[in-house]
Design a protein around this motif. Structure first.
Motif, short mmCIF file in Angstrom:
data_model
loop_
_atom_site.label_atom_id
_atom_site.label_comp_id
_atom_site.label_asym_id
_atom_site.label_seq_id
_atom_site.Cartn_x
_atom_site.Cartn_y
_atom_site.Cartn_z
N LEU A 77 -6.91 -2.13 -1.37
CA LEU A 77 -6.23 -0.85 -1.54
C LEU A 77 -4.83 -0.94 -0.94
CD1 LEU A 77 -9.41 -0.11 -0.36
CD2 LEU A 77 -8.69 1.95 -1.54
N ILE A 78 -3.86 -0.37 -1.64
CA ILE A 78 -2.48 -0.29 -1.17
C ILE A 78 -2.18 1.19 -0.99
CG2 ILE A 78 -0.08 -0.87 -1.65
CD1 ILE A 78 -2.07 -3.31 -1.45
N PHE A 79 -1.61 1.53 0.17
CA PHE A 79 -1.33 2.92 0.52
C PHE A 79 0.17 3.12 0.71
CE2 PHE A 79 -5.39 1.63 2.27
CZ PHE A 79 -6.25 2.69 1.98
N ASP A 80 0.63 4.36 0.46
CA ASP A 80 2.00 4.69 0.85
C ASP A 80 1.99 5.06 2.33
OD1 ASP A 80 1.21 7.41 1.05
OD2 ASP A 80 2.23 7.99 -0.79
N ASP A 81 3.13 5.37 2.88
CA ASP A 81 3.23 5.64 4.32
C ASP A 81 2.47 6.89 4.75
OD1 ASP A 81 4.75 3.36 4.59
OD2 ASP A 81 6.65 4.41 4.83
N ALA A 82 2.15 7.77 3.81
CA ALA A 82 1.42 9.00 4.12
C ALA A 82 -0.09 8.84 3.94
CB ALA A 82 1.93 10.15 3.26
N GLY A 83 -0.54 7.68 3.43
CA GLY A 83 -1.97 7.43 3.27
C GLY A 83 -2.50 7.63 1.88
N LYS A 84 -1.64 7.92 0.92
CA LYS A 84 -2.09 8.05 -0.47
C LYS A 84 -2.29 6.66 -1.07
CE LYS A 84 -0.71 9.70 -4.99
NZ LYS A 84 0.43 10.03 -5.84
N VAL A 85 -3.42 6.47 -1.76
CA VAL A 85 -3.66 5.19 -2.44
C VAL A 85 -2.71 5.11 -3.63
CG1 VAL A 85 -5.34 3.80 -3.72
CG2 VAL A 85 -6.08 5.11 -1.71
N VAL A 86 -1.88 4.08 -3.64
CA VAL A 86 -0.90 3.92 -4.72
C VAL A 86 -1.25 2.77 -5.66
CG1 VAL A 86 0.99 5.05 -3.49
CG2 VAL A 86 0.67 2.56 -3.25
N ASP A 87 -2.18 1.91 -5.24
CA ASP A 87 -2.59 0.81 -6.11
C ASP A 87 -3.91 0.25 -5.59
OD1 ASP A 87 -2.49 -0.95 -8.25
OD2 ASP A 87 -0.84 -2.16 -7.44
N THR A 88 -4.67 -0.31 -6.51
CA THR A 88 -5.91 -1.00 -6.15
C THR A 88 -6.00 -2.27 -6.99
OG1 THR A 88 -7.23 0.18 -7.81
CG2 THR A 88 -7.16 1.14 -5.58
N VAL A 89 -6.65 -3.25 -6.42
CA VAL A 89 -6.88 -4.52 -7.12
C VAL A 89 -8.29 -4.97 -6.77
CG1 VAL A 89 -6.17 -6.94 -7.36
CG2 VAL A 89 -4.45 -5.18 -6.93
N ILE A 90 -9.02 -5.43 -7.78
CA ILE A 90 -10.29 -6.08 -7.52
C ILE A 90 -10.05 -7.58 -7.59
CG2 ILE A 90 -12.64 -6.51 -8.34
CD1 ILE A 90 -12.74 -3.62 -9.30
N LEU A 91 -10.33 -8.26 -6.47
CA LEU A 91 -10.26 -9.71 -6.45
C LEU A 91 -11.66 -10.25 -6.72
CD1 LEU A 91 -8.06 -10.58 -3.32
CD2 LEU A 91 -7.39 -10.58 -5.71
N ALA A 92 -11.79 -11.01 -7.79
CA ALA A 92 -13.09 -11.59 -8.15
C ALA A 92 -12.84 -12.70 -9.16
CB ALA A 92 -14.01 -10.54 -8.75
N SER A 137 -2.05 5.77 11.07
CA SER A 137 -2.40 6.93 11.90
C SER A 137 -3.23 7.94 11.13
CB SER A 137 -1.13 7.60 12.44
OG SER A 137 -0.33 8.06 11.36
N TRP A 138 -3.21 7.87 9.81
CA TRP A 138 -3.92 8.81 8.94
C TRP A 138 -5.34 8.35 8.60
CZ3 TRP A 138 -4.25 5.19 5.27
CH2 TRP A 138 -3.16 4.34 5.06
N ALA A 139 -5.78 7.25 9.20
CA ALA A 139 -7.14 6.74 8.97
C ALA A 139 -7.79 6.49 10.33
CB ALA A 139 -7.11 5.46 8.15
N PRO A 140 -9.10 6.71 10.42
CA PRO A 140 -9.75 6.46 11.71
C PRO A 140 -9.73 4.98 12.08
CG PRO A 140 -11.40 6.96 10.03
CD PRO A 140 -10.06 7.17 9.40
#
Length: 160
Positions: A77-92, A137-140
């Motif tokens: 998962l790739i996040f922006d600085d505010a914690g929104k997911v901006v991209d995902t990739v499945i590695l397989a 900081s936006w994730a535990p």
């Protein structure tokens, strides 16, 4: 041994995965670099479903991170600085997404989508613990209340 040839066999991946399954954190790594002071860190990371990696980034300009899937399936998962997911990739191996390089400064996390998931990682050393600016900081943080819920949120980005 310092000059010992190191070969990764299918058995190596299975044994590392077994150690990850037995670990309370559901992950285990096998380092190929001599110590934390090494200038290049090369390691295998075995992650099992249920492990939680707090989203983070690397701010050191030399700390691009490369991951190559060896077995299993990972969601990155790739996040922006505010914690929104901006991209995902499945590695397989089955989908042909075998590797990626995460540039410096990019918030990211990885989830194991199947048991027996192992990737090869390489990044510059020496090892330094993540600074507060590098932790999201936006994730535990690992072990804090809310980790299970946040992990479920990340996993929901990868429907089966």
């Amino acid at each position: 041994m310092k000059n010992q040839l190191k070969i990764i066999y299918p058995q190596t991946l299975m044994e590392l995965s077994d150690l990850a399954k037995a670990s309370p954190r559901l992950r285990k790594n096998l380092n190929f670099h001599a110590d934390d002071a090494a200038q290049c860190h090369r390691l295998l990371n075995a992650l099992e479903p249920g492990t939680y990696l707090q989203p983070h980034r690397h701010l050191n300009p030399n700390k691009d991170e490369t991951m190559i899937v060896l077995s299993g399936r990972f969601g990155v998962l790739i996040f922006d600085d505010a914690g929104k997911v901006v991209d995902t990739v499945i590695l397989a191996q089955e989908n042909g997404n075998l590797a990626l390089t995460l540039p410096v400064g990019m918030f990211h996390s990885t989830v194991a989508l199947t048991t027996g998931s192992v990737f090869f990682e390489s990044k510059a050393g020496p090892y330094a613990p993540l600074s507060d600016d590098e932790k999201a900081s936006w994730a535990p943080a690992e072990g804090e209340p809310g980790c299970a819920a946040y992990l479920a949120k990340m996993l929901s980005c990868f429907p089966a």
